[in-house]
Design an enzyme around this catalytic site. Structure first.
Site: not given
Ligand code: ASP
Length: 346
Positions: A43, A53, A119-120, A192, A299
């Site tokens: 992103t 986006y 971020t994913d 995350k 368990e």
């Molecule tokens: N889908 C994006 C990615 O991980 C989300 C992000 O960057 O926040 O590339």
């Protein structure tokens, strides 16, 4: 890792991060530190569309133009390694990326590497690099939750924070770091946990702390691929179809993201037990982000069934450790010790 060591590791990161006024760090000859940026997309490189986006659209050159102040802190150069949403990150990128980071740091010209990243799956790439980079110089992944052309984009301030951190002398000898929401997190603990917040990362407690250096992790220079390892998600009335599919497809390992304390329902337990006897390495992790999964006091009889408990690692980090472990051994005891104590001084 002892509590004392954990505390010292925490303290050193806290000191690093609490340096409120960022000074220009100079090298011994008075020049600015040299930071190499490897851009992979996300992103932070996103561009707006009618519905939202697209990630991984804008070049690193354009991203850097939005933060002119960066050059006060470091001499920067950059390369566009790929430009993807990190949902498309995979082993075919992780392996060359780790090799490239090792090469850049080994050439002696650079003081640190920054990697722009979505971020994913940032925590997975950070964890992978932490296990495969063999140089103590700082490696920091940086991302954003808003695309680069948003009026209130968070990429520029995260980039600034990442560069400021990378040039601090006490950033050397840490784990690979992630920079999001204006904060720094280390690879082992970061995950995350919010789909939309500008500060989307939390930390879980970790069993082992592993700064990347010459003696830690796995050596991947000669590898072109990694053994296949899948993740199966546990849920009430869970079906065994996914587990069966991975096993029948010949996956070398399966991580079970179990319910609660890494539990599998009766049918999955029987199937996983048979698979383990037939050579599929089964790791028991949990869909719960805190607390970890351990053989003691639970368990499931891991010893009898031949399973490995993930300790504090999430299913996605367990998968990475298992893939790398399987490049060196299939011995359950050895792999268990990696999950329990980390991978150092092998
Ligand atoms: N889908 C994006 C990615 O991980 C989300 C992000 O960057 O926040 O590339």
């Amino acid at each position: 890792m002892t509590h004392k060591f954990k505390f010292l590791a925490f303290l050193s990161l806290a000191v690093l991060l609490s340096t409120a006024s960022w000074s220009r760090e100079k090298t011994y000859d008075g020049s600015l530190p040299k930071v190499h940026i490897i851009a992979t997309g996300g992103t932070i490189a996103g561009a707006s569309t009618d519905i939202g986006y697209d990630a991984g659209k804008v070049s690193i050159e354009t991203i850097l133009q939005a933060v002119p102040g960066l050059t006060q802190y470091a001499e920067l150069d950059y390369e566009q390694f790929c430009n993807i949403g990190s949902q498309d990150m995979n082993e075919q990128i992780w392996l060359p990326l780790a090799k490239r980071v090792n090469q850049v740091l080994a050439c002696g010209h650079y003081d640190a590497v920054l990697i722009t990243h979505g971020t994913d799956t940032m925590e997975e790439t950070a964890f992978f690099l932490n296990l495969t980079v063999h140089n103590p110089k700082p490696v920091i992944l940086v991302g954003a939750m808003r695309p680069s052309d948003a009026v209130d984009a968070d990429g520029p301030s995260n980039l600034l924070k990442a560069v400021q951190t990378a040039v601090k002398p006490d950033a050397v000898g840490k784990e690979v770091m992630c920079c999001l929401g204006g904060r720094i997190y280390e690879a082992g603990a970061a995950f995350k946990n919010d789909t939309h917040s500008l500060d989307p990362v939390s930390e879980t407690s970790v069993d082992w702390y592993l700064p990347h250096n010459a003696a830690t992790g796995f050596f991947i220079e000669d590898l072109q691929e990694l053994p296949e390892v899948g993740i199966v998600y546990g849920y009430g009335s869970g079906s065994t179809t996914a587990l069966e599919a991975f096993v029948n497809a010949g996956y070398k390992g399966v991580v079970f993201a179990g319910v609660g304390d890494g539990n599998l329902n009766r049918a999955a337990l029987d199937l996983a037990g048979r698979a383990a006897k037939n050579g599929t390495v089964i790791v028991r992790s949990s869909r719960i982000p805190y607390g970890g999964v351990y053989t003691e006091g639970g368990e499931v009889d891991d010893e009898r069934l031949g399973f490995i408990a993930s300790g504090s690692l999430s299913p996605q980090k367990s998968r990475i450790l298992l893939m790398l472990a399987l490049t060196t051994t299939r011995d359950i005891g050895t792999i268990r010790s990696y999950f329990r104590h980390g991978v150092s001084e092998r």
